[in-house]
Design an enzyme around this catalytic site. Structure first.
Site, PDB file in Angstrom:
ATOM      1  NE  ARG A  44      -2.136  -0.835   3.807  1.00 32.41           N
ATOM      2  CZ  ARG A  44      -1.529  -0.127   4.533  1.00 32.41           C
ATOM      3  NH1 ARG A  44      -2.185   0.835   4.544  1.00 32.41           N
ATOM      4  NH2 ARG A  44      -1.224  -1.818   5.337  1.00 32.41           N
TER       5      ARG A  44
ATOM      6  CE1 TYR B 125       0.420  -6.418  -1.821  1.00 35.65           C
ATOM      7  CE2 TYR B 125      -0.103  -4.257  -1.565  1.00 35.65           C
ATOM      8  CZ  TYR B 125       0.059  -5.085  -1.352  1.00 35.65           C
ATOM      9  OH  TYR B 125      -0.247  -5.882  -0.167  1.00 35.65           O
TER      10      TYR B 125
ATOM     11  CE  LYS C 183      -5.815  -3.514   4.855  1.00 32.11           C
ATOM     12  NZ  LYS C 183      -6.640  -3.483   6.394  1.00 32.11           N
TER      13      LYS C 183
ATOM     14  CG  HIS D  19      -7.021  -2.435  10.668  1.00 31.03           C
ATOM     15  ND1 HIS D  19      -6.202  -1.750  10.445  1.00 31.03           N
ATOM     16  CD2 HIS D  19      -7.182  -3.557  10.001  1.00 31.03           C
ATOM     17  CE1 HIS D  19      -5.231  -2.663   9.635  1.00 31.03           C
ATOM     18  NE2 HIS D  19      -5.905  -3.639   9.659  1.00 31.03           N
TER      19      HIS D  19
ATOM     20  CB  SER E 176      -0.106  -2.848   9.224  1.00 31.68           C
ATOM     21  OG  SER E 176      -1.568  -2.380   8.411  1.00 31.68           O
TER      22      SER E 176
ATOM     23  CB  CYS F   9       0.747  -5.755  14.903  1.00 31.30           C
ATOM     24  SG  CYS F   9       1.664  -4.664  15.601  1.00 31.30           S
TER      25      CYS F   9
ATOM     26  CG  ASP G 125      -7.373  -6.145   6.995  1.00 32.78           C
ATOM     27  OD1 ASP G 125      -6.023  -6.513   8.340  1.00 32.78           O
ATOM     28  OD2 ASP G 125      -7.036  -6.073   6.217  1.00 32.78           O
TER      29      ASP G 125
ATOM     30  NE  ARG H 221      -0.106  -8.340   2.685  1.00 30.50           N
ATOM     31  CZ  ARG H 221      -0.483  -7.979   3.357  1.00 30.50           C
ATOM     32  NH1 ARG H 221      -1.731  -8.252   3.552  1.00 30.50           N
ATOM     33  NH2 ARG H 221       0.053  -6.621   3.085  1.00 30.50           N
TER      34      ARG H 221
HETATM   35  C1  OXD Z   1      -2.705  -4.102   6.181  1.00 40.76           C
HETATM   36  C2  OXD Z   1      -3.165  -5.041   6.068  1.00 40.76           C
HETATM   37  O1  OXD Z   1      -1.993  -3.334   6.008  1.00 40.76           O
HETATM   38  O2  OXD Z   1      -4.075  -5.899   6.439  1.00 40.76           O
HETATM   39  O3  OXD Z   1      -3.417  -3.836   7.396  1.00 40.76           O
HETATM   40  O4  OXD Z   1      -2.989  -5.661   4.451  1.00 40.76           O
HETATM   41 MN    MN Z   2      -5.160  -5.079   8.118  1.00 38.18          MN
END
Ligand code: OXD
Ligand code: MN
Length: 596
Positions: free
Chosen positions: A71, A200, A209, A229, A251, A253, A280, A377
């Site tokens: 991102r 991406y 998102k 989130h 993100s 964690c 998520d 991913r």
């Molecule tokens: C993030 C994701 O970056 O879920 O939080 O991709």
């Molecule tokens: Mn996320």
């Protein structure tokens, strides 16, 4: 042929067609035949690579350009009329100016290409919490990913109906994948998203998102619900009752790991089970009984591959064994399967690294190179997950008992504590922060604020967002979930983690559930309620988590916390008079308690 009579959809798709001028327009009905045909086409052009269909049935591989692997927060914009409404944590541009800048970039961009029209539902079909989006894109990769991540196809139009105008308009073109002209733009007041020059995931799967957090958080404020989130999990207790918990961590964690946790042996023997509802995003709304209910708007997992293995996250790994798309991992050419750092200790000798170069994986990694991109991913269907919740498709959602916040903190923050009430919990959420790790470039241990883990995802002014949290708390009253904070990342003097984490996090969830049920006491401290000595169950890990270690895990160092108060005062300054008074009061009260 279009799949709907809805004039609002038809008019918008016509406009987008006139703007981007594709050779062909294909409406995505979501049928198996259509998906199979698109897969075959993408394989024939090299856009997707077919993996070993015996070992990984239905699985495909895709490689993005090296300049397009994550991102791009610095190129992500919230375009609302008043700059003030976007707030200090978002990039802003006037919507008309932004459209004037981007329109020439979209003009004719799909010449020689096909435009795919993807109707999709975020949330179970028929759920009052679900919302419809339509994405137009020139990327088959996007179509195939959206097929996993959302409920895609004709069913979404059925949900929308023939007249509604309540759908999010998503315009995506990979264009030339030029990083200098890459823009990810949300127009919350127009229900619209424009994304260009990226291919991406997080930038182009517009349901995730862009819609489910940035646009939806704005909708939630106006319509009285919350887009967060957060993962959603259910803990089944030995008596069969299931308690639902949501958790927001920045993100990387470990949200996916916690969502798919496997309880330690002792808990399993007693009959505990953990179910995944989401990893998520959570959309939450007050139900008829006054409680807060959560749905996962997504239909799959877009998870970080590196670090995923049978020990760290068995269920995630299992989820990727069929019908999954792998992006930017490495290929093992011996058997045409996939590999990434942390999968096992055996990098394939005969490998193709993520940029496409054939290498000796053993030598390549020994020299310090990464075979898979650190942000590579998997896109895996939720239904593949061995512990997917039986309530996953429940249109009502699941009732939330507890909300957890957390981040990566080496020292200050204890393993777990509970807020005194919702307002204090909102303060704790606003104070979520993580320290940078050695793995990232830049200084180690730098504190990054990420309120509610929403800093990159809140579609409006963060101060207004906190005010919305406080309003929700008032509406929910004594039915509100209890709010907690956890820190799996506490370290000793030598920088070693002192909490085992992963499945053992169940022990903390256990305490949290008992607190929600009111069946366990706690120590009242300056920062909140902490577990009493001996109340975190360490059966089976006594050697590792000795009473001394537990003391460290639960320590509240007042000097560090006073520094934290100073940090928060600094951090809050940027929000000016949009900072709710209730939150600055919480900070004052925290300071008073620390000084007592
Ligand atoms: C993030 C994701 O970056 O879920 O939080 O991709
Ligand atoms: Mn996320």
């Amino acid at each position: 042929m279009s799949l709907t009579k809805n004039p609002n959809v038809l008019k918008w798709v016509e406009e987008m067609t006139a703007l981007t001028k594709p050779d062909k327009v294909v409406w995505i009905d979501g049928s198996k035949e259509q998906i199979e045909a698109l897969k075959a086409e993408a394989i024939s052009t090299g856009e997707m690579i077919e993996l070993n269909q015996e070992k990984l049935p239905g699985c495909l591989y895709h490689r993005t350009l090296p300049n397009d692997v994550a991102r791009v927060e610095d190129r992500t914009f919230i375009c609302c009329k008043n700059k003030e409404d976007a707030g200090p944590t978002n990039n802003w541009m006037d919507p008309d100016e932004m459209k004037a800048m981007l329109t020439p970039m979209y003009d004719g961009v799909m010449k020689g290409r096909t435009m795919y029209v993807i109707p999709y539902s975020m949330g179970p079909i028929g759920s009052p919490l679900a919302k419809v989006g339509v994405e137009v894109t020139d990327s088959i990769y996007v179509v195939l990913n959206m097929n996993i991540m959302t409920r895609m196809g004709s069913q979404a139009f059925e949900n929308l109906g023939d007249t509604s105008n309540d759908f999010v308009r998503g315009l995506h073109s990979k264009a030339d994948v030029d990083p200098e002209k890459r823009y990810i733009v949300q127009f919350p007041e127009d229900n619209a998203i424009w994304s260009i020059n990226s291919a991406y995931g997080g930038n182009v799967l517009l349901g995730k998102k862009c819609f489910a957090l940035r646009i939806a958080s704005y909708q939630g404020k106006n319509e009285g619900w919350m887009a967060e989130h957060m993962l959603i999990l259910g803990v089944k207790k030995p008596n069969g009752e299931v308690k639902y918990i949501t958790a927001a961590f920045p993100s990387a964690c470990g949200k996916t790991n916690l969502a798919m946790l496997i309880p330690p042996e002792g808990y399993k023997k007693d009959g505990y089970e953990v179910f995944t509802v989401g990893d998520d995003i959570a959309w939450m709304k007050q139900g008829d009984d006054g409680r807060l209910y959560a749905i996962n708007p997504e239909n799959g997992f877009f998870g970080v591959a590196p670090g995923t293995n049978s020990k760290s996250n068995h269920n995630a790994l299992e989820s990727t064994m069929k019908d999954t798309i792998f992006t930017n991992v490495a290929i093992n050419n011996d058997d045409n399967t996939v590999w990434w750092e942390g999968l096992d200790k055996n990098p394939p000798e005969n490998a193709t690294e993520w940029k496409g170069e054939k290498v000796n994986g053993k030598e390549y990694t020994a020299a310090g190179n990464k075979l898979a991109h650190p942000n590579s991913r998997f896109t895996a269907p939720a239904k593949n997950c061995p512990c997917i919740s039986p309530e996953f498709d429940n249109p009502k959602g699941v009732p939330v008992s507890a909300i957890i916040f957390g981040g990566r903190r080496a020292a200050t923050t204890p393993l777990v504590y509970q807020s005194f009430d919702w307002t204090h919990g909102t303060y704790i959420g606003s104070a979520v922060s993580s320290e940078t790790t050695a793995a990232a470039t830049g200084a180690v241990g730098v504190l990054r604020h990420d309120p509610m883990a929403m800093k990159p995802f809140c579609g409006y002014h963060m101060g207004d967002y906190w005010a919305h949290w406080l309003e929700m708390g008032e509406k929910l009253g004594d039915k509100a979930p209890k709010i907690f904070n956890v820190n799996w990342f506490k370290q000793d003097e030598n920088g070693n983690f002192i909490w085992p984490g992963f499945g053992d996090n169940m022990r903390v969830l256990d305490w949290i559930i008992k607190r929600c049920e009111g069946t366990i006491d706690a120590d009242e401290t300056a920062i909140g309620y902490l577990p009493k000595k001996g109340d975190i169950n360490v059966e089976g890990i006594e050697d590792e988590v000795t009473p001394e270690v537990m003391d460290k895990l639960l320590a509240v160092d007042k000097d560090l916390w006073k520094k934290e108060v100073g940090e928060m005062r600094e951090f809050y300054k940027q929000f000016g008079d949009k900072l709710p008074k209730a939150l600055s009061n919480e900070l004052d009260k925290l300071e008073e308690r620390l000084n007592k």
